[in-house]
Design an enzyme around this catalytic site. Structure first.
Site, mmCIF file in Angstrom:
data_model
loop_
_atom_site.group_PDB
_atom_site.id
_atom_site.type_symbol
_atom_site.label_atom_id
_atom_site.label_comp_id
_atom_site.label_asym_id
_atom_site.label_seq_id
_atom_site.Cartn_x
_atom_site.Cartn_y
_atom_site.Cartn_z
ATOM 1 N N TRP A 1 -20.537 -67.856 -53.242
ATOM 2 C CA TRP A 1 -20.880 -66.545 -52.687
ATOM 3 C C TRP A 1 -22.295 -66.499 -52.107
ATOM 4 O O TRP A 1 -22.675 -65.517 -51.503
ATOM 5 C CB TRP A 1 -20.756 -65.451 -53.769
ATOM 6 N N ASN A 2 -23.115 -67.521 -52.327
ATOM 7 C CA ASN A 2 -24.536 -67.345 -51.979
ATOM 8 C C ASN A 2 -24.807 -67.447 -50.478
ATOM 9 O O ASN A 2 -25.600 -66.699 -49.935
ATOM 10 C CB ASN A 2 -25.427 -68.284 -52.796
ATOM 11 N N PRO B 1 -12.337 -68.794 -50.365
ATOM 12 C CA PRO B 1 -13.706 -68.293 -50.472
ATOM 13 C C PRO B 1 -13.981 -67.731 -51.874
ATOM 14 O O PRO B 1 -13.051 -67.498 -52.642
ATOM 15 C CB PRO B 1 -13.755 -67.167 -49.434
ATOM 16 N N SER C 1 -14.579 -65.102 -54.719
ATOM 17 C CA SER C 1 -13.854 -63.825 -54.866
ATOM 18 C C SER C 1 -14.701 -62.624 -54.460
ATOM 19 O O SER C 1 -14.165 -61.618 -53.995
ATOM 20 C CB SER C 1 -13.422 -63.632 -56.322
ATOM 21 N N GLY D 1 -20.366 -75.315 -55.286
ATOM 22 C CA GLY D 1 -20.466 -74.337 -56.367
ATOM 23 C C GLY D 1 -21.246 -74.928 -57.521
ATOM 24 O O GLY D 1 -22.027 -75.876 -57.355
ATOM 25 N N GLU E 1 -20.790 -80.320 -53.502
ATOM 26 C CA GLU E 1 -22.170 -79.850 -53.290
ATOM 27 C C GLU E 1 -22.456 -78.909 -54.443
ATOM 28 O O GLU E 1 -21.923 -77.794 -54.488
ATOM 29 C CB GLU E 1 -22.278 -79.115 -51.944
ATOM 30 N N LEU E 2 -23.297 -79.356 -55.390
ATOM 31 C CA LEU E 2 -23.408 -78.624 -56.659
ATOM 32 C C LEU E 2 -24.810 -78.046 -56.870
ATOM 33 O O LEU E 2 -25.571 -77.899 -55.931
ATOM 34 C CB LEU E 2 -22.996 -79.567 -57.797
ATOM 35 N N CYS F 1 -29.114 -73.078 -53.259
ATOM 36 C CA CYS F 1 -29.035 -74.328 -54.041
ATOM 37 C C CYS F 1 -30.314 -75.137 -53.884
ATOM 38 O O CYS F 1 -30.808 -75.733 -54.819
ATOM 39 C CB CYS F 1 -27.824 -75.136 -53.606
ATOM 40 N N GLU G 1 -30.406 -74.534 -64.046
ATOM 41 C CA GLU G 1 -30.624 -74.102 -62.661
ATOM 42 C C GLU G 1 -30.990 -72.613 -62.696
ATOM 43 O O GLU G 1 -30.307 -71.829 -63.367
ATOM 44 C CB GLU G 1 -29.356 -74.289 -61.827
ATOM 45 N N GLU H 1 -22.717 -83.393 -46.445
ATOM 46 C CA GLU H 1 -22.270 -82.473 -45.394
ATOM 47 C C GLU H 1 -23.344 -82.477 -44.320
ATOM 48 O O GLU H 1 -24.500 -82.807 -44.592
ATOM 49 C CB GLU H 1 -22.070 -81.063 -45.955
HETATM 50 P P1 NAD Z 1 -18.814 -71.311 -58.835
HETATM 51 O O1 NAD Z 1 -18.694 -72.719 -59.256
HETATM 52 O O2 NAD Z 1 -18.700 -70.261 -59.884
HETATM 53 O O3 NAD Z 1 -17.716 -70.936 -57.740
HETATM 54 C C1 NAD Z 1 -17.611 -71.632 -56.521
HETATM 55 C C2 NAD Z 1 -16.183 -71.521 -56.009
HETATM 56 O O4 NAD Z 1 -15.328 -72.200 -56.923
HETATM 57 C C3 NAD Z 1 -15.645 -70.091 -55.929
HETATM 58 O O5 NAD Z 1 -14.825 -69.971 -54.783
HETATM 59 C C4 NAD Z 1 -14.812 -69.975 -57.189
HETATM 60 O O6 NAD Z 1 -13.774 -69.012 -57.082
HETATM 61 C C5 NAD Z 1 -14.236 -71.378 -57.282
HETATM 62 N N1 NAD Z 1 -13.801 -71.791 -58.623
HETATM 63 C C6 NAD Z 1 -14.222 -71.326 -59.823
HETATM 64 N N2 NAD Z 1 -13.557 -71.972 -60.816
HETATM 65 C C7 NAD Z 1 -12.729 -72.858 -60.238
HETATM 66 C C8 NAD Z 1 -11.789 -73.800 -60.729
HETATM 67 N N3 NAD Z 1 -11.565 -73.971 -62.033
HETATM 68 N N4 NAD Z 1 -11.101 -74.548 -59.840
HETATM 69 C C9 NAD Z 1 -11.306 -74.404 -58.506
HETATM 70 N N5 NAD Z 1 -12.179 -73.519 -57.979
HETATM 71 C C10 NAD Z 1 -12.888 -72.754 -58.837
HETATM 72 O O7 NAD Z 1 -20.202 -71.197 -58.051
HETATM 73 P P2 NAD Z 1 -20.908 -69.884 -57.492
HETATM 74 O O8 NAD Z 1 -21.501 -69.121 -58.634
HETATM 75 O O9 NAD Z 1 -19.993 -69.181 -56.540
HETATM 76 O O10 NAD Z 1 -22.078 -70.519 -56.601
HETATM 77 C C11 NAD Z 1 -23.360 -70.788 -57.066
HETATM 78 C C12 NAD Z 1 -23.526 -72.275 -57.337
HETATM 79 O O11 NAD Z 1 -23.262 -73.012 -56.160
HETATM 80 C C13 NAD Z 1 -24.938 -72.660 -57.745
HETATM 81 O O12 NAD Z 1 -24.887 -73.583 -58.806
HETATM 82 C C14 NAD Z 1 -25.498 -73.332 -56.507
HETATM 83 O O13 NAD Z 1 -26.548 -74.244 -56.723
HETATM 84 C C15 NAD Z 1 -24.275 -73.996 -55.976
HETATM 85 N N6 NAD Z 1 -24.460 -74.295 -54.557
HETATM 86 C C16 NAD Z 1 -24.632 -75.591 -54.166
HETATM 87 C C17 NAD Z 1 -24.861 -75.904 -52.824
HETATM 88 C C18 NAD Z 1 -25.078 -77.308 -52.362
HETATM 89 O O14 NAD Z 1 -25.002 -77.542 -51.154
HETATM 90 N N7 NAD Z 1 -25.361 -78.259 -53.230
HETATM 91 C C19 NAD Z 1 -24.907 -74.860 -51.888
HETATM 92 C C20 NAD Z 1 -24.743 -73.553 -52.326
HETATM 93 C C21 NAD Z 1 -24.501 -73.283 -53.668
#
Ligand code: NAD
Length: 487
Positions: A148-149, A173, A175, A225, A247-248, A281, A382, A459
């Site tokens: 979502w960020n 995407p 939620s 995520g 990308e975490l 991130c 983080e 990416e």
């Molecule tokens: P999140 O992991 O909670 O969710 C990301 C996506 O994964 C959402 O669409 C969510 O619905 C989905 N998801 C959740 N559980 C799942 C499962 N069990 N199986 C499949 N999909 C699932 O992350 P968030 O809170 O939306 O985003 C923030 C995180 O993303 C931070 O840790 C941030 O650092 C990271 N991030 C990393 C990068 C990068 O390029 N490294 C870029 C942006 C954000």
């Protein structure tokens, strides 16, 4: 009601479920209602992407390029409307949303340019009567799961190379931010793609996301995520030996050496930490300043941070919007209070703004902290919010070792006028991107991706396209020569 995108059409969810999207700047404002996809919707979308694969993969790379150029143009024509929706569902200031949409349009143009360069190579073999060649082909049906960020650009950096490479895609995407993503995919889909080449299914990650990853028709998953979610994605994908790119999370260090230009370094720290309310991130999450400059740096950055105007992202004076959600706000409050319990000094912020007009959103002041114990959550976890812990160091080796003392390895920056020092630091810091006297910002032309628990694969850049290409080898025996033992 915002609907799903399946087989080139906007459709309601199979079971009629929907949810409301609220504005983080004013939590009683419903931005829109969105259909919530089900497992059946996810399977329908994959079937549609699978059926479209034979059509899209046979379109020549040059013709794919034209579709991506068109998509970029359509995005540009609607940038204001998309950016407005993005600010209202995500919370970031409108100029940042506009930048995100413009960056997404540039990403589409970048991969439009690269598509015609996709090529294999002819290889001479040991037996001169034969030859070989390397084929670069689409991976197949791909899935993008996004956070979502920065929902728009993090989705487009997956869609653009996937389509350039001749793949089809299903996007899931986050939620809480599906609206701008659906608008963008609608436009890309209308740029000349065969129906089904790009689909969007909203819904819960643990339900829709997991079903998409385990679907046997899906060949690759691109996920952005949290690190813990990424590990789960990787483990599900491993059952089908699927390609994954992850990308975490990150905990980027910034090192300010004694010879740095302090004003530029402070600009870098403020932009890189407080943009998108710290929910990036690659934000600066730990700042190390040389002991000789520490006190003056602290004094100057404390003066500057007070000037950051917190408010609704649609107001032109706003420099920092609210946090995205209640969960985010509670997490930041917990991390700050844990640091205070362990002896941290809060130099500014550390709480909600007192302003009555901001009481209806998830606001938090930009925050500076010193004396932070290295065992506190502000260092170990983080920190996805506007909090900057600042530490002192005395030697080069100490700075590098502090920077590397983390399970993350996404990015880092070093600030110095000494190129020799900068290049040594860039060699020794274990991170996917090192910025030298530069903001923590993505560059389309360069590969971006983390080391260690920050991810897998890249990416952007040419490497971002390679993620979506399969390599095959072909051996040709043109003279029909027989093997001796067959005689
Ligand atoms: P999140 O992991 O909670 O969710 C990301 C996506 O994964 C959402 O669409 C969510 O619905 C989905 N998801 C959740 N559980 C799942 C499962 N069990 N199986 C499949 N999909 C699932 O992350 P968030 O809170 O939306 O985003 C923030 C995180 O993303 C931070 O840790 C941030 O650092 C990271 N991030 C990393 C990068 C990068 O390029 N490294 C870029 C942006 C954000």
């Amino acid at each position: 009601m915002s609907k799903l995108l399946i087989d080139g059409k906007r459709v309601p969810s199979n079971d009629g479920k929907s949810s409301k999207i609220y504005n983080p700047a004013n939590t009683s404002e419903v931005v829109a209602e969105v259909c919530v996809g089900s497992i059946e919707d996810a399977r329908r979308a994959v079937d549609s992407a699978y059926a479209a694969l034979s059509k899209w993969s046979e379109v020549t790379p040059r013709a794919r390029s034209l579709v991506l150029y068109k998509a970029s143009e359509l995005l540009g024509n609607s940038e204001a409307e998309i950016a407005n929706t993005l600010t209202r569902e995500q919370g970031k200031p409108y100029p940042e949303s506009l930048n995100e949409v413009r960056l997404s349009a540039s990403v589409l143009r970048y991969y439009a340019g690269l598509a015609p360069t996709i090529s294999g190579r002819r290889v001479e073999l040991t037996d001169p009567t034969e030859f070989g060649y390397v084929l670069k082909q689409p991976v197949g049906v791909t899935v993008a799961i996004t956070p979502w960020n920065s929902p728009v650009v993090l989705m487009v950096v997956k869609i653009a190379p996937a389509l350039a490479g001749g793949n089809t895609m299903v996007v899931k995407p986050a939620s809480s931010t599906p609206l701008a993503d659906l608008m963008v995919c609608d436009l890309i889909s209308n740029a000349g793609l065969p129906p089904g080449s790009l689909n969007v299914v909203t819904g819960q990650g643990g339900v829709v996301g997991e079903d998409l990853i385990s679907n046997p028709k899906v060949s690759k998953v691109a996920f952005t995520g949290e690190t813990e979610t990424g590990k789960r994605v990787m483990s599900i994908a491993s059952r089908g030996v699927k390609r994954v790119s992850l990308e975490l999370g990150g905990s980027d260090p910034m090192i300010v050496f004694e010879d740095a230009d302090m004003e530029r370094a402070i600009d870098g720290a403020l932009v890189s930490r407080f943009r998108n309310c710290g929910q990036v991130c690659m934000s600066v999450k730990r700042l190390y300043v040389h002991e000789d400059r520490f006190e003056s740096f602290i004094q100057r950055i404390s003066e500057r941070i007070r000037k950051i105007k917190v408010g609704n992202g649609l107001e032109s004076s706003t420099r920092m919007g609210p946090l995205h959600s209640k969960v985010q706000k509670e997490k930041i409050e917990e991390q700050v209070s844990d640091a205070i319990d362990k002896g941290a000094r809060i130099l500014y912020g550390g709480k909600e703004p007192g302003d009555f007009g901001l009481a209806s959103g998830y606001y938090f002041l930009p925050t500076l902290a010193t004396n932070v114990d290295v065992a506190s959550k502000l260092v170990k976890e983080e920190v996805f919010g506007p909090v900057l812990p600042i530490f002192k160091f005395s030697t080069f080796d100490e700075a590098i070792s502090l920077a590397n003392d983390t399970q993350f390895g996404l990015g880092a920056s070093v600030w110095t006028r000494d190129l020799d020092k900068a290049t040594k630091a860039a060699n020794r810091i274990f991170a996917g991107t090192i910025w030298v006297n530069s903001f923590h910002e993505p560059q389309i032309d360069l590969p971006f991706g983390g080391l260690k628990e920050s991810g897998l694969g890249k990416e952007m850049g040419f490497e971002g396209l390679e993620n979506y290409l399969e390599t095959k080898a072909v051996v040709v025996n043109p003279l029909g020569k027989k093997r001796p033992w067959l005689d």
